[in-house]
Design a protein around this motif. Sequence first.
Motif, PDB file in Angstrom:
ATOM      1  N   UNK A   7       0.881  -1.156  -0.239  1.00 45.17           N
ATOM      2  CA  UNK A   7       0.041   0.060  -0.117  1.00 45.17           C
ATOM      3  C   UNK A   7       0.694   1.231  -0.104  1.00 45.17           C
ATOM      4  N   UNK A  11       1.204   4.285  -2.647  1.00 38.58           N
ATOM      5  CA  UNK A  11       0.872   5.560  -2.487  1.00 38.58           C
ATOM      6  C   UNK A  11       2.032   6.484  -2.987  1.00 38.58           C
ATOM      7  N   UNK A  14       2.195   7.087  -6.619  1.00 40.98           N
ATOM      8  CA  UNK A  14       0.817   7.901  -6.988  1.00 40.98           C
ATOM      9  C   UNK A  14       0.968   9.255  -6.714  1.00 40.98           C
ATOM     10  N   UNK A 222      -4.323  13.952   2.729  1.00 37.91           N
ATOM     11  CA  UNK A 222      -5.759  13.745   3.362  1.00 37.91           C
ATOM     12  C   UNK A 222      -5.841  14.621   4.347  1.00 37.91           C
TER      13      UNK A 222
ATOM     14  N   UNK B  22      -6.196   2.714  -4.201  1.00 39.88           N
ATOM     15  CA  UNK B  22      -5.134   2.907  -3.009  1.00 39.88           C
ATOM     16  C   UNK B  22      -5.313   4.179  -2.223  1.00 39.88           C
ATOM     17  N   UNK B  23      -5.413   5.309  -3.347  1.00 41.86           N
ATOM     18  CA  UNK B  23      -5.408   6.722  -2.756  1.00 41.86           C
ATOM     19  C   UNK B  23      -6.409   6.879  -1.580  1.00 41.86           C
ATOM     20  N   UNK B  24      -7.494   6.596  -1.929  1.00 47.01           N
ATOM     21  CA  UNK B  24      -8.447   6.868  -0.689  1.00 47.01           C
ATOM     22  C   UNK B  24      -8.412   5.791   0.360  1.00 47.01           C
ATOM     23  N   UNK B  25      -8.051   4.669   0.159  1.00 43.79           N
ATOM     24  CA  UNK B  25      -8.018   3.736   1.142  1.00 43.79           C
ATOM     25  C   UNK B  25      -6.859   4.182   2.260  1.00 43.79           C
ATOM     26  N   UNK B  26      -5.840   4.597   1.937  1.00 39.53           N
ATOM     27  CA  UNK B  26      -4.584   4.634   2.696  1.00 39.53           C
ATOM     28  C   UNK B  26      -4.912   5.676   3.797  1.00 39.53           C
ATOM     29  N   UNK B  27      -5.113   6.931   3.771  1.00 35.25           N
ATOM     30  CA  UNK B  27      -5.222   7.591   4.747  1.00 35.25           C
ATOM     31  C   UNK B  27      -6.484   8.488   4.869  1.00 35.25           C
TER      32      UNK B  27
END
Lengths: 434, 171
Positions: A7, A11, A14, A222, B22-27
């Motif tokens: 993961x 990330x 990305x 985020x 992946x992007x939304x899942x991670x953090x």
Amino acid sequence: MRCQKLLAKRVQSFVAASFLMLAGQANAALTIEIVGSGANQIPVAVVPFAGESQLPQAITAVVAADLQRSGLFKIVDPAGITPEPHEPSEVNYQNWRARSAEALAIGSILRRPDGKLEVRFRLLDAVKQAQLAGYSYVVDAAQLRATAHKIADLIYEKLTGDVGVFGTRIAYIVKSGKHYELQVADADGYGAQTVLASSEPIISPSWSPDGTKLAYVSFERKKPIVYIQSLVSGQRQVLAQFKGNNSAPAWSPDGKQLAIVLTKDGSSQIYLINADGSGAKRLSYSSSIDTEPCFSPDGAFIIFTSDRGGSPQIYRMAVSGNGAQRLTFEGNYNVSPHFSPDGKSFTFIQRANGSSFNVALQDMASGQVQVLTDTRMDESPSFAPNGKMLLYATEIGGRGILAAVSSDGRVKQRLSTQSGDVREPEWGPLLKNQ
Amino acid sequence: MNKILFSTLLVALLAGCAGQDVKDQSKAGVEDRSAQQGAQTAPSDQKSVGANPLTDPSNILSKRSVFYDFDKYDVKSEYKPLVEAHSKYLTSHKDAKVAVQGNCDERGSREYNLSLGNRRADSVRKVMNVLGVSDSQIETVSFGEEKPRATCHDESCWKENRRADIAYQGE
């Protein structure tokens, strides 16, 4: 464990692939519409320069558009006056007085043997029949637009007595769907460059005093984190990534420190941090919201928004954090303060009549407030470096656009792209080497 | 009950690992410690996933949003039972963690709204604290006005966006 690593790796790649899109040409230029004008417009003629018709960029069209957009000039049409003058000896002043021109810009562009261009320009007083200014520049073809802005700045300065800002740049955010771009463009909306592209929000761009860097807040991880990015190299660094929110960067006038807002100790409070991210020091101590700091031009004070009195109002404190004083008293929602370049006034957003958010100006000495706009959803006003215009974000027909208003409220402009919402503008500084 | 939560976490995690998002899942604003825990306690009873009180529409725990008035961040009395129910769940499930996400409507300053969203998330955290929930189980985050749930430009959308959401880790 393996899953977690995978993961993390994804990330990372990305982030590398899509967040750091640096210094690309943006596809949509800002277009400007003038919706008001000054009380006394100076009639000025800008005669097409000799030799410019063979160039990719007509200099005089850019000069005239700059002057016209400021709202302070009436452009006198030079068509039909023959021969078209390019040297003072060729000027028949009676022709220009007959068209009410008070000043006249003439010039020529020569291609030198080394391929560079020599731009010669003179500004003439049509009433006194005398030269007000004369300059020549040796430039590459790519610099013609910038040269046009310099000439417009000189005309503006000679005829109004104020510094011209046509050669400055602006920063702003464009949102298209779920795509965000931090862009930088010339003050006339041309030459937009993408500084950062992201699929998460970007807010609060802030120019370093020397115009070479931008601080901004990105949500790409985020949560709000403050970054500083060089406009020269494109490189960037994290300025503040503490627990909670990191936001609202504002440079000190010497460029060595920034005021930022952190929630690491509870509610939003103002901190001072070195431009390299070291030495974060808390400045404000309230149990309320303290945010949107802005340094006074002399670096001695910080004005900011606080709801410590029950509603958001503008306060001022010494840069030590001591002696906070409330500055705004009209209405129950006053936010987003920005000092004028001379420090004698500040602009902010005032909520009036319960539903409308407008750009307002308050005089520091008298406390007198003037509302400058009649749009309804204004945000984030900032001054041009000569203090004569303010740039802000507003909404027309449900779309975010940028608008500018003169500090007397008379001249109004709208800047919009063909699609997407434009927001969070900040007018950049005058560059020393211009 | 722990097993139920873990199985939910594990399902979410496996989906994230194999999947696209992946992007939304991670953090999502929560520090992700679920991987180790989930891996150590692999559940056997998959059927109990459907009975998760957090997602059962008839259970108050499936309600996750506290709404606010303009420029306000006090938890109104009508939302107290909701926050109390989640507090009770968290005190009886010490391994469960939540992110409280504060949001605002689009009016006014983006930076002020970021701070206001933080106060809204904090107001929920404080009520939970009073009811015995440990700070180690709660992380607050503010999205300000940047992530509106409803996108029109009048009160019908604005009231939807003045909100704090309670999101359980792994959801």
